[in-house]
Design a protein around this motif. Structure first.
Motif, PDB file in Angstrom:
ATOM      1  N   HIS A   1      -0.359   2.206  -8.361  1.00 22.13           N
ATOM      2  CA  HIS A   1       0.984   2.640  -7.966  1.00 22.13           C
ATOM      3  C   HIS A   1       1.267   4.047  -8.497  1.00 22.13           C
ATOM      4  O   HIS A   1       0.796   4.406  -9.583  1.00 22.13           O
ATOM      5  CB  HIS A   1       2.006   1.649  -8.520  1.00 22.13           C
ATOM      6  CG  HIS A   1       3.362   1.771  -7.922  1.00 22.13           C
ATOM      7  ND1 HIS A   1       4.245   2.762  -8.284  1.00 22.13           N
ATOM      8  CD2 HIS A   1       4.000   1.038  -6.981  1.00 22.13           C
ATOM      9  CE1 HIS A   1       5.372   2.611  -7.600  1.00 22.13           C
ATOM     10  NE2 HIS A   1       5.243   1.570  -6.791  1.00 22.13           N
TER      11      HIS A   1
ATOM     12  N   CYS B   1     -18.226   8.055   5.801  1.00 17.84           N
ATOM     13  CA  CYS B   1     -17.162   7.764   6.783  1.00 17.84           C
ATOM     14  C   CYS B   1     -17.367   8.567   8.066  1.00 17.84           C
ATOM     15  O   CYS B   1     -17.182   8.054   9.168  1.00 17.84           O
ATOM     16  CB  CYS B   1     -15.798   8.137   6.207  1.00 17.84           C
ATOM     17  SG  CYS B   1     -15.371   7.367   4.651  1.00 17.84           S
ATOM     18  N   ALA B   2     -17.723   9.846   7.902  1.00 16.64           N
ATOM     19  CA  ALA B   2     -17.830  10.726   9.069  1.00 16.64           C
ATOM     20  C   ALA B   2     -18.886  10.222  10.052  1.00 16.64           C
ATOM     21  O   ALA B   2     -18.726  10.352  11.271  1.00 16.64           O
ATOM     22  CB  ALA B   2     -18.157  12.145   8.626  1.00 16.64           C
TER      23      ALA B   2
ATOM     24  N   PHE C   1     -17.149   7.560  11.958  1.00 19.90           N
ATOM     25  CA  PHE C   1     -16.057   8.128  12.741  1.00 19.90           C
ATOM     26  C   PHE C   1     -16.588   8.874  13.959  1.00 19.90           C
ATOM     27  O   PHE C   1     -15.976   8.864  15.027  1.00 19.90           O
ATOM     28  CB  PHE C   1     -15.252   9.070  11.841  1.00 19.90           C
ATOM     29  CG  PHE C   1     -13.881   9.367  12.345  1.00 19.90           C
ATOM     30  CD1 PHE C   1     -12.864   8.417  12.248  1.00 19.90           C
ATOM     31  CD2 PHE C   1     -13.578  10.587  12.905  1.00 19.90           C
ATOM     32  CE1 PHE C   1     -11.584   8.682  12.704  1.00 19.90           C
ATOM     33  CE2 PHE C   1     -12.304  10.869  13.364  1.00 19.90           C
ATOM     34  CZ  PHE C   1     -11.303   9.911  13.260  1.00 19.90           C
ATOM     35  N   MET C   2     -17.744   9.512  13.802  1.00 21.86           N
ATOM     36  CA  MET C   2     -18.314  10.308  14.892  1.00 21.86           C
ATOM     37  C   MET C   2     -19.195   9.462  15.809  1.00 21.86           C
ATOM     38  O   MET C   2     -19.826   9.989  16.726  1.00 21.86           O
ATOM     39  CB  MET C   2     -19.140  11.463  14.325  1.00 21.86           C
ATOM     40  CG  MET C   2     -18.335  12.450  13.493  1.00 21.86           C
ATOM     41  SD  MET C   2     -17.153  13.370  14.469  1.00 21.86           S
ATOM     42  CE  MET C   2     -18.219  14.506  15.318  1.00 21.86           C
TER      43      MET C   2
ATOM     44  N   PRO D   1     -15.479   4.612   2.165  1.00 21.67           N
ATOM     45  CA  PRO D   1     -14.284   3.952   1.634  1.00 21.67           C
ATOM     46  C   PRO D   1     -13.169   3.777   2.657  1.00 21.67           C
ATOM     47  O   PRO D   1     -12.254   2.981   2.433  1.00 21.67           O
ATOM     48  CB  PRO D   1     -13.853   4.887   0.497  1.00 21.67           C
ATOM     49  CG  PRO D   1     -14.493   6.199   0.788  1.00 21.67           C
ATOM     50  CD  PRO D   1     -15.783   5.868   1.480  1.00 21.67           C
ATOM     51  N   VAL D   2     -13.247   4.475   3.787  1.00 17.67           N
ATOM     52  CA  VAL D   2     -12.206   4.323   4.803  1.00 17.67           C
ATOM     53  C   VAL D   2     -12.171   2.887   5.345  1.00 17.67           C
ATOM     54  O   VAL D   2     -11.165   2.439   5.887  1.00 17.67           O
ATOM     55  CB  VAL D   2     -12.412   5.347   5.948  1.00 17.67           C
ATOM     56  CG1 VAL D   2     -13.548   4.916   6.866  1.00 17.67           C
ATOM     57  CG2 VAL D   2     -11.130   5.564   6.737  1.00 17.67           C
ATOM     58  N   MET D   3     -13.275   2.160   5.157  1.00 15.41           N
ATOM     59  CA  MET D   3     -13.349   0.801   5.685  1.00 15.41           C
ATOM     60  C   MET D   3     -12.903  -0.260   4.674  1.00 15.41           C
ATOM     61  O   MET D   3     -12.733  -1.426   5.028  1.00 15.41           O
ATOM     62  CB  MET D   3     -14.801   0.479   6.098  1.00 15.41           C
ATOM     63  CG  MET D   3     -15.412   1.429   7.096  1.00 15.41           C
ATOM     64  SD  MET D   3     -14.562   1.417   8.657  1.00 15.41           S
ATOM     65  CE  MET D   3     -14.993  -0.209   9.259  1.00 15.41           C
ATOM     66  N   GLN D   4     -12.745   0.126   3.407  1.00 17.12           N
ATOM     67  CA  GLN D   4     -12.688  -0.913   2.381  1.00 17.12           C
ATOM     68  C   GLN D   4     -11.388  -1.703   2.320  1.00 17.12           C
ATOM     69  O   GLN D   4     -11.357  -2.783   1.739  1.00 17.12           O
ATOM     70  CB  GLN D   4     -13.009  -0.329   1.012  1.00 17.12           C
ATOM     71  CG  GLN D   4     -11.972   0.584   0.427  1.00 17.12           C
ATOM     72  CD  GLN D   4     -12.473   1.230  -0.858  1.00 17.12           C
ATOM     73  OE1 GLN D   4     -13.618   1.054  -1.257  1.00 17.12           O
ATOM     74  NE2 GLN D   4     -11.614   1.974  -1.506  1.00 17.12           N
ATOM     75  N   LYS D   5     -10.331  -1.184   2.940  1.00 18.57           N
ATOM     76  CA  LYS D   5      -9.070  -1.932   2.836  1.00 18.57           C
ATOM     77  C   LYS D   5      -9.015  -3.114   3.798  1.00 18.57           C
ATOM     78  O   LYS D   5      -8.260  -4.045   3.600  1.00 18.57           O
ATOM     79  CB  LYS D   5      -7.898  -0.997   3.118  1.00 18.57           C
ATOM     80  CG  LYS D   5      -7.611  -0.066   1.954  1.00 18.57           C
ATOM     81  CD  LYS D   5      -6.177   0.407   1.963  1.00 18.57           C
ATOM     82  CE  LYS D   5      -5.859   1.161   0.696  1.00 18.57           C
ATOM     83  NZ  LYS D   5      -6.677   2.352   0.494  1.00 18.57           N
ATOM     84  N   ARG D   6      -9.825  -3.054   4.845  1.00 18.74           N
ATOM     85  CA  ARG D   6      -9.734  -4.126   5.835  1.00 18.74           C
ATOM     86  C   ARG D   6     -10.970  -4.995   5.896  1.00 18.74           C
ATOM     87  O   ARG D   6     -10.964  -6.045   6.512  1.00 18.74           O
ATOM     88  CB  ARG D   6      -9.484  -3.536   7.229  1.00 18.74           C
ATOM     89  CG  ARG D   6      -8.138  -2.882   7.377  1.00 18.74           C
ATOM     90  CD  ARG D   6      -7.877  -2.503   8.814  1.00 18.74           C
ATOM     91  NE  ARG D   6      -9.072  -1.986   9.467  1.00 18.74           N
ATOM     92  CZ  ARG D   6      -9.743  -2.629  10.409  1.00 18.74           C
ATOM     93  NH1 ARG D   6      -9.347  -3.797  10.822  1.00 18.74           N
ATOM     94  NH2 ARG D   6     -10.815  -2.069  10.944  1.00 18.74           N
TER      95      ARG D   6
ATOM     96  N   ASN E   1       0.861  -1.187   0.000  1.00 19.65           N
ATOM     97  CA  ASN E   1       0.000   0.000   0.000  1.00 19.65           C
ATOM     98  C   ASN E   1       0.891   1.229   0.000  1.00 19.65           C
ATOM     99  O   ASN E   1       1.932   1.254   0.641  1.00 19.65           O
ATOM    100  CB  ASN E   1      -0.872   0.051   1.252  1.00 19.65           C
ATOM    101  CG  ASN E   1      -1.969  -0.982   1.219  1.00 19.65           C
ATOM    102  OD1 ASN E   1      -2.413  -1.374   0.146  1.00 19.65           O
ATOM    103  ND2 ASN E   1      -2.417  -1.415   2.381  1.00 19.65           N
ATOM    104  N   GLY E   2       0.460   2.250  -0.693  1.00 21.80           N
ATOM    105  CA  GLY E   2       1.195   3.514  -0.702  1.00 21.80           C
ATOM    106  C   GLY E   2       0.268   4.593  -1.202  1.00 21.80           C
ATOM    107  O   GLY E   2      -0.957   4.411  -1.183  1.00 21.80           O
ATOM    108  N   LEU E   3       0.822   5.707  -1.622  1.00 23.59           N
ATOM    109  CA  LEU E   3      -0.021   6.710  -2.263  1.00 23.59           C
ATOM    110  C   LEU E   3      -0.649   6.068  -3.492  1.00 23.59           C
ATOM    111  O   LEU E   3      -0.067   5.189  -4.117  1.00 23.59           O
ATOM    112  CB  LEU E   3       0.797   7.935  -2.669  1.00 23.59           C
ATOM    113  CG  LEU E   3       1.509   8.705  -1.555  1.00 23.59           C
ATOM    114  CD1 LEU E   3       2.121   9.989  -2.127  1.00 23.59           C
ATOM    115  CD2 LEU E   3       0.584   9.035  -0.400  1.00 23.59           C
ATOM    116  N   GLU E   4      -1.848   6.535  -3.830  1.00 22.40           N
ATOM    117  CA  GLU E   4      -2.588   5.862  -4.893  1.00 22.40           C
ATOM    118  C   GLU E   4      -2.866   6.778  -6.080  1.00 22.40           C
ATOM    119  O   GLU E   4      -3.321   7.909  -5.912  1.00 22.40           O
ATOM    120  CB  GLU E   4      -3.910   5.327  -4.336  1.00 22.40           C
ATOM    121  CG  GLU E   4      -3.706   4.245  -3.288  1.00 22.40           C
ATOM    122  CD  GLU E   4      -5.002   3.791  -2.639  1.00 22.40           C
ATOM    123  OE1 GLU E   4      -6.092   4.210  -3.107  1.00 22.40           O
ATOM    124  OE2 GLU E   4      -4.935   3.020  -1.669  1.00 22.40           O
TER     125      GLU E   4
END
Lengths: 430, 347
Positions: free
Chosen positions: A352, A117-118, A121-122, A149-154, A22-25
């Motif tokens: 990448h 996401c908010a 998060f809240m 989308p903050v959840m989609q990687k895990r 994973n890195g900048l996308e």
């Protein structure tokens, strides 16, 4: 084996199922794949309401605008004060959705509400929001969408959970002997053995991707069994079948003849007579046309890219590059076969940072791409414009795809014009 | 409810404004965001993405890193990418979650600068404002970080400030005889050109996105500025004819119509930056309901075709597509704003 920080790697050296760090996308300008707006509009007469910040809103509202569907789309824009004051996020969401629904010419029967996401998060009380909305609009079926989308990687992706939420409103009525195919955005093609063979046996096939009315959509629940044809639909299909007591067969478009026969037998149809022979004949014809021309494919084109790669390699095609960022764990067997039999095939990341400066072959080399991302990275107009397998399945599907490759190799397309368009197969007014 | 948009799209957001403003300047622009900002920007808010290179990336923030404030990954990823892609500078933008958890972007910029040896700066965004705010902050932050006083002035030299394809997709600016363009901020330009800005004698603000940088250059380098066409000098009266959109461009068009035809149009400024940019007869509106109400007595409306969705049927509507509102939908219809005769004919 560690994941790679490079943008491409020999398949023999790749970590499975996640070959790259994973890195900048980077985001390539190929946008034919569907997003949550396209998917949500598959429910006829459903109205979508997004509750998010301005910049996040822009992408979804313009998706609806480019589909010509603004009359079925509304939004509630969140500002700083919604984030800062306790309880304001729930209030803004409930009152905003209420205001929107009260202002529409008629209250829609189905409303998909998309917190973001908010909200998570809240620690926003999502159940409270839906219970309040259901209280105020008792005749509306609220579908619990999410744009997080903050959840989609895990975990599961927003579109996987949206599909599930969309299936949650399908009632499980009496079984009528039909088969419902759900989970994929592409309607079943005429070159689809599931549909062809079931209908030949007199079985009614209902296709989620082709529902024209809300009644048709609800009638998907009358089936006696369910076929899931796309990985992103599996979560929702499994939940639907568990809730309604329907058996499920998972049949993503594969290029493995034995897997096709086995899957077809599971749904009670006789494997196609001469199917393998006709596929082999078609593949040989395409090989004659292509010779040693290089081929590149990508993960958006078909749900089983490694199965497709194995098919191409085993039929003598000069497959050079597979564009993907991760692999489906279900493809482990094909991965291992490719490692042993085509170790130099390159896996190429699409996100990448170096993707901004794609290394394209020099000269007049004619490269055939399958999928929009492969076309962009390769800089070729000779490509098959297809996503999610294009509604193909089985021997008919393989033959049809080989035919599309043949057409693509002969007549170049206007890549610049085609691939920036969103949602291949949807209405697009640009 | 001012926050509810029943049918009207929102304008391009601040993060896209940030990216659009700095697109051509050779930097690496990083948006600290999970996903979506990049696709939204390059699909709907950017005309150059397919054909012209720009190093614009997102961080791919995930929930754990957001909750635990794991800035280390963000910093390491930036440093690694900078080593790989060799940008001229690095600019960082914010999004809702890092905004909520109070991520220290100035501190991160300092660390990145130390580790890469490249200029790095933060552009104040949070995805909750429109593009004028993001682009304005980007131009200002860039000017503060990158500009050095000039040894000598270029006679008749001017800077064009606030020129992005979001507002001026097809505009061809006409420069008075004897003047020369020193720098264009920042469309069809380059880093080399933009860095010459302090040697100009004059700044020309062509949209609200350029105003903050103009004020900074006046203070830092003594460069005076004027608004496009000095439109505020043209006296306009109250009217039921409206131009709805970005205030500088709308004011400029209203002034040109007044000068050429004697007809009064009032500006309904629908974007955020308006201070010092409106005449007494103009007004600022926020959100669909306010704009709809402001247009309710209209006789003639000039605006992006999207505004026709909330305009009274009785009003004559003159289409003036604006990329920051309708994106790609009417791109082929977007005129050269300098050529009034191409889009306005006296009713």
């Amino acid at each position: 084996m560690p994941t790679s920080s490079e943008d491409r790697i020999r398949i023999a050296d790749a970590e499975f199922p996640k070959p790259f760090n994973n890195g900048l996308e980077f985001n390539a300008p190929a946008h034919g794949t569907w997003n949550i707006v396209h998917i949500g509009f598959k429910i006829p007469r459903a109205h979508q309401i997004y509750i998010c910040a301005d910049n996040c809103m822009r992408g979804v509202v313009m998706t609806a605008a480019e589909m010509g569907e603004l009359s079925r789309f509304s939004s509630v824009v969140l500002e700083e004060d919604d984030m800062v004051f306790a309880g304001r996020l729930e209030e803004s969401t409930i009152e905003g959705v209420t205001d929107v629904l009260n202002s529409l010419p008629e209250v829609p029967p189905v409303v998909i509400v998309f917190p973001v996401c908010a909200h998570k998060f809240m620690g926003c009380d999502i159940n409270f929001i839906y219970s309040k909305l259901s209280e105020r609009f008792p005749d509306v079926k609220f579908v619990r969408g999410f744009m997080d989308p903050v959840m989609q990687k895990r975990g599961t992706t927003p579109d996987q959970r949206l599909r599930k939420a969309m299936f949650d409103i399908i009632p499980g009525g009496d079984k009528d002997g039909s088969v419902s195919v759900i989970g994929c955005d592409m309607p079943l093609s005429k070159d689809n053995d599931i549909r062809k063979l079931l209908e030949a046996q007199g079985v009614t096939v209902r296709d989620e991707a082709a529902c024209k009315t809300l009644e048709e959509y609800y009638d998907l629940g009358k089936c006696s069994s369910v076929i899931c044809s796309y990985p992103a639909g599996l979560l929702g299909t499994t939940a639907f079948c568990s809730r309604t007591g329907r058996p499920m067969v998972y049949m993503p478009f594969t290029f493995d003849y034995d897997a096709i026969d086995e899957a077809l037998s599971q749904i009670g149809v006789v494997p196609v007579f001469n199917g393998r022979v006709s596929c082999e004949r078609r593949a040989a014809g395409l090989k004659t046309l292509l010779g040693d021309s290089e081929i590149a494919i990508d993960y958006t084109a078909v749900p089983r890219p490694l199965s497709f790669a194995r098919f191409l390699i085993s039929h003598g095609f000069n497959l050079k590059r597979i564009y993907l960022d991760a692999m489906d764990p279900d493809e482990i067997t094909d991965f291992e076969w490719l490692v042993s039999n085509a170790p130099d095939v390159m896996l190429c990341a699409t996100m990448h940072v170096r993707g901004r400066r794609p290394v394209r072959p020099e000269g007049d080399q004619k490269i055939l791409a399958v999928g929009q991302k492969a076309a962009w990275f390769e800089g070729t107009g000779y490509f098959v414009n297809i996503i999610e397998g294009g509604g193909l399945y089985g021997y008919a599907g393989i033959k049809a795809l080989l035919g599309l490759m043949e057409d693509a190799f002969i007549v170049p397309k206007d890549t610049r014009d085609l691939i920036p368009r969103k949602g291949l197969g949807c209405c697009c007014v640009i | 409810m001012k926050k509810a948009y029943k049918i009207l799209p929102v304008y391009t957001g601040d993060v896209s404004g940030f990216a659009s403003a700095l697109y051509e300047l050779g930097g690496m622009l990083v948006i600290h965001d999970p996903s979506g900002c990049n696709s939204t920007y390059n699909t709907h808010d950017e005309v150059r993405w397919y054909d012209q290179e720009a190093l614009i990336y997102i961080s791919g923030l995930n929930d754990i890193d957001a909750i635990t404030g794991n800035d280390g990954k963000f910093i390491n990823d930036i440093v690694r990418a900078a080593e790989d892609m060799k940008p001229e500078f690095i600019a960082l933008a914010n999004s809702p979650l890092p905004y909520l958890n109070g991520t220290d972007f100035k501190g991160i910029s300092k660390i990145v600068e130390d580790r890469t040896g490249l200029p790095c700066f933060y552009v104040k965004t949070n995805a909750m404002h429109d593009y004028t705010v993001g682009a304005s902050e980007a131009f200002l932050a860039f000017a503060k970080k990158m500009l050095e006083p000039a040894d000598e002035k270029i006679k008749g030299g001017i800077n064009i400030l606030g020129n992005t394809p979001l507002d001026h997709t097809n505009t061809g600016f006409v420069i008075p005889e004897g003047k020369t363009i020193v720098s264009d901020w920042a469309y069809k330009t380059s880093l080399e050109e933009v860095l010459k800005a302090p040697s100009a004698e004059h700044d020309l603000v062509v949209s609200s996105t350029g105003l903050a940088a103009a004020k900074y250059m006046k203070e830092a380098f003594g460069i005076p500025y004027e608004l496009m066409g000095n439109y505020l000098d043209v006296k306009r009266e109250k009217s039921r004819n409206y131009i709805v959109g970005e205030p500088v461009i709308s004011g400029f068009i209203a002034a040109r119509i007044k000068e050429r035809y004697g007809t009064d149009f009032n500006v309904i400024a629908a974007t955020e930056i308006t201070d010092g940019l409106l005449s007494d007869c103009d007004r600022k509106c926020h959100g669909e309901d306010e704009i709809r109400e402001a247009l309710s007595d209209a006789e003639v409306i000039i605006g992006d075709p999207m505004f026709e969705l909330i305009s009274p049927k009785s009003a004559k509507f003159i289409r003036l597509p604006h990329f920051a509102m309708s994106g790609r939908l009417f791109r082929k219809e977007i005129p050269d704003l300098m050529r009034l005769e191409d889009y306005y004919h006296e009713p």
